[in-house]
Design an enzyme around this catalytic site. Structure first.
Site, mmCIF file in Angstrom:
data_model
loop_
_atom_site.group_PDB
_atom_site.id
_atom_site.type_symbol
_atom_site.label_atom_id
_atom_site.label_comp_id
_atom_site.label_asym_id
_atom_site.label_seq_id
_atom_site.Cartn_x
_atom_site.Cartn_y
_atom_site.Cartn_z
ATOM 1 N N LYS A 173 0.815 -1.218 0.000
ATOM 2 C CA LYS A 173 0.000 0.000 0.000
ATOM 3 C C LYS A 173 0.849 1.269 0.000
ATOM 4 C CE LYS A 173 -1.719 -1.310 4.046
ATOM 5 N NZ LYS A 173 -0.727 -2.317 4.527
ATOM 6 N N HIS A 189 0.404 -3.237 14.935
ATOM 7 C CA HIS A 189 0.987 -2.115 14.203
ATOM 8 C C HIS A 189 1.030 -0.940 15.173
ATOM 9 C CE1 HIS A 189 2.095 0.820 11.292
ATOM 10 N NE2 HIS A 189 1.959 0.005 10.267
ATOM 11 N N GLU A 225 6.050 -5.781 8.606
ATOM 12 C CA GLU A 225 5.403 -5.266 7.394
ATOM 13 C C GLU A 225 5.846 -3.820 7.131
ATOM 14 O OE1 GLU A 225 1.363 -5.499 8.633
ATOM 15 O OE2 GLU A 225 1.357 -7.674 8.720
HETATM 16 N N1 PLP Z 1 0.862 -3.116 7.756
HETATM 17 C C1 PLP Z 1 -0.383 -2.628 7.910
HETATM 18 C C2 PLP Z 1 -1.457 -3.567 8.296
HETATM 19 C C3 PLP Z 1 -0.648 -1.268 7.708
HETATM 20 O O1 PLP Z 1 -1.895 -0.796 7.856
HETATM 21 C C4 PLP Z 1 0.418 -0.420 7.324
HETATM 22 C C5 PLP Z 1 0.201 1.012 7.112
HETATM 23 O O2 PLP Z 1 -0.850 1.564 7.296
HETATM 24 C C6 PLP Z 1 1.700 -0.981 7.152
HETATM 25 C C7 PLP Z 1 1.888 -2.328 7.400
HETATM 26 C C8 PLP Z 1 2.886 -0.164 6.739
HETATM 27 O O3 PLP Z 1 3.219 0.720 7.729
HETATM 28 P P1 PLP Z 1 4.505 1.656 7.618
HETATM 29 O O4 PLP Z 1 4.429 2.353 6.322
HETATM 30 O O5 PLP Z 1 4.387 2.539 8.797
HETATM 31 O O6 PLP Z 1 5.694 0.799 7.700
#
Ligand code: PLP
Length: 423
Positions: free
Chosen positions: A79, A207, A284
């Site tokens: 994402k 998270h 993640e």
């Molecule tokens: N995993 C989940 C379920 C998330 O919702 C997000 C971001 O919203 C991420 C991983 C990635 O987080 P970051 O960009 O802070 O590493």
């Protein structure tokens, strides 16, 4: 299991590149490439905004992550930036992928990534997306409610489930705890219900919020997951996977903060999940990998000056990229990002309070809610924003008919041949 998938890196053949990456020479950094492009565009009379994605930076972020967190296998959060070239490089380097929807699953599977290298880490999923994951053999999925368990029992009974817990008490720029995560008190019942439905829960996740400011949040969450593992074993589940989520900083200059987080994580893992207990640890990370990969260049397409009471001069610059394009997330940043001005200026130029607007006809389309201090600039001048790789392009729209900003990939010949020699 995920560790089996780790042994399946993807070779990147020439035909897989979405467009031919620009070659970075030993003396050309991505920043220099941006300046060169600005020069070329200006000569040909073009001012369209653009970004450069430095894929060598991505590869080096991966190395940094592995070195700092040797027990943690990263599942890159798609994402954050789903540019095909980024995903290809990471697939070749052997990361896993965190997908949030059927669209992201399709994209990653479409690259040839094995389903065992994917976690479907959205705790609240549409039934059709769960069915798609089941059909494609994506087995790792997260949940945080009884209702999700009911859907999973019906549509993906063979799944290996991860219970996402709530994280409280920390600080982050983008907190997630109000929307996702089961309270620790509710976990016993959820694990019991999963058992009664015949579902296998194999681990716990959390998270701490994206762009986390409190490294100790990881320690608390890992300790809470340890409790969930105990509850899970008691309920008859075989708990073997711990997922640390994202939250790690990505911006240039945040290395010390990341190292501190890594120290906290490694110490908490040693205490609560010591090596040799057979627990696999994944994370993640999104912005940690992608943020510093992209640099954006935008042009001033209009300007207005006004005099405030007291004779203070204020400026409004209208840029050709804004809130409805790649800069949507700016408005949620705690402090405005000051761009680099691409113009010969006196060594100590006078600065004015400036409002930076995007190009659409909506008055809400401004980059920051506050003014920023910039020198007097003109229509046609360029501004460069580094660290534009996280949650920028993926959030762009074509509102008012403005096209999505073009991104140019750049990489060194060394990285390119490394990727192409992966079997
Ligand atoms: N995993 C989940 C379920 C998330 O919702 C997000 C971001 O919203 C991420 C991983 C990635 O987080 P970051 O960009 O802070 O590493």
């Amino acid at each position: 299991t995920p560790s089996e998938g780790r042994r399946e890196p993807l070779g990147v053949t020439e035909s897989l590149w979405p467009s031919e990456p620009i070659t970075l020479g030993p003396e050309t950094s991505a920043r220099q490439l941006v300046l060169k492009k600005i020069q070329d565009l200006s000569i040909s009379g073009h001012q369209d905004p653009f970004m450069v994605a430095d894929l060598d930076v991505l590869a080096s972020r991966h190395q940094t992550f592995l070195q700092a967190l040797p027990r943690v296998w990263p599942f890159y959060a798609v994402k954050c930036n789903n540019r095909p070239s980024l995903l290809l490089v990471l697939a070749a380097l052997g990361t896993g992928f965190d997908c949030a929807s059927q669209g992201e699953l399709e994209q990653v599977l479409g690259l040839g990534v094995a389903p065992s290298r994917i976690i479907f880490a959205n705790p609240c999923k549409a039934v059709s997306h769960i069915q798609y994951a089941a059909r494609c053999g994506v087995q790792l999925l997260t949940f945080d409610s009884e209702e999700e368990l009911t859907k999973l029992a019906r549509h993906h009974p063979g799944a290996r489930l991860i219970l996402r817990i709530q994280t409280l008490g920390g600080r982050s720029t983008f907190p997630l705890h109000t929307k996702f995560g089961a309270r620790l008190l509710a976990c016993g019942r959820l694990l019991q219900v999963a058992r009664e439905l015949g579902l296998a829960v194999v681990g716990a996740s959390f998270h701490v919020g994206s762009d986390c400011h409190t490294p100790q949040s990881y320690r608390q969450a890992i300790a809470d997951c340890h409790r969930v593992f105990e509850m899970g074993c008691k309920a008859g589940h075989q708990m073997s996977l711990l997922d640390l989520g994202g939250g790690f900083p990505g911006i240039e200059g945040s290395e010390a903060k990341f190292e501190e987080m890594a120290r906290v994580v490694n110490a908490a893992l040693a205490q609560y999940f010591p090596e040799g207990t057979g627990v696999e640890v994944i994370a993640e990370p999104g912005r940690f990998y992608a943020e510093s990969v992209c640099t954006a260049a935008v042009n001033i397409i209009a300007k207005k000056a006004s005099l405030e009471p007291g004779g203070h001069r204020k400026l409004a610059y209208y840029l050709n990229e804004g809130h409805y394009g790649a800069f949507r997330i700016f408005l949620r940043d705690p402090v405005p990002r000051i761009p680099i001005v691409v113009k010969e200026l006196p060594s100590d130029p006078h600065l004015f309070p400036c409002t930076l607007y995007g190009p659409t006809c909506d008055a809400f389309d401004r980059l920051f809610s506050t003014e920023v201090q910039l020198p007097e600039l003109d229509v046609g001048d360029w501004l460069v924003f580094p660290d534009m790789g996280a949650y920028r392009s993926t959030m762009s729209s074509t509102f008012n008919g403005f096209p999505i900003t073009t991104v140019y990939d750049a990489m060194s010949p060394q990285l390119r041949s490394l990727l192409e020699t992966v079997p």
